[in-house]
Write an enzyme that holds these catalytic residues in place. Sequence first.
Site, PDB file in Angstrom:
ATOM      1  N   CYS A  15       0.895  -1.507  -0.524  1.00 39.01           N
ATOM      2  CA  CYS A  15       0.483   0.260  -0.201  1.00 39.01           C
ATOM      3  C   CYS A  15       0.971   1.592  -0.516  1.00 39.01           C
ATOM      4  O   CYS A  15       2.339   1.368   0.670  1.00 39.01           O
ATOM      5  CB  CYS A  15      -0.945  -0.209   0.930  1.00 39.01           C
ATOM      6  SG  CYS A  15      -1.779   1.054   1.163  1.00 39.01           S
ATOM      7  N   PRO A  16       0.671   2.428  -1.005  1.00 38.43           N
ATOM      8  CA  PRO A  16      -0.822   2.601  -2.020  1.00 38.43           C
ATOM      9  C   PRO A  16      -0.227   1.902  -3.311  1.00 38.43           C
ATOM     10  O   PRO A  16      -0.782   2.719  -3.908  1.00 38.43           O
ATOM     11  CB  PRO A  16      -0.895   3.373  -1.650  1.00 38.43           C
ATOM     12  CG  PRO A  16       0.416   4.923  -1.881  1.00 38.43           C
ATOM     13  CD  PRO A  16       1.490   3.786  -0.666  1.00 38.43           C
TER      14      PRO A  16
END
Length: 76
Positions: A15-16
Site C-alpha cells: 500500500c498504496p
Amino acid sequence: MANFDQELDASGLNCPLPILRAKKTLSSMDSGQVLHIIATDPGAVKDFQAFSKQTGNELLEHREEGGKFFFLMKKG
C-alpha cells in the site's frame, strides 16, 4: 472469475502502490471495461473496497487464493 479487458499484476507491492497502479491503468481504459488486479498485500482488500466507493468504479469481485488477492474492477 469473469472475463476482463486488462490485467494488472501488483504482486509484491505494498500500500498504496496497488491502488495507484490500478488508478493509472483504469484512467486509460474505457467506461464499462473490467480490470483484473492481482495483489499480495493483505491490506489491498480494504483499500480496493474504499477505492471503489470513492471513485465510482465498481468492485465486481474479490477473492483470496494461495496468499494472493484477486480483484475485478469495472470502470465507472
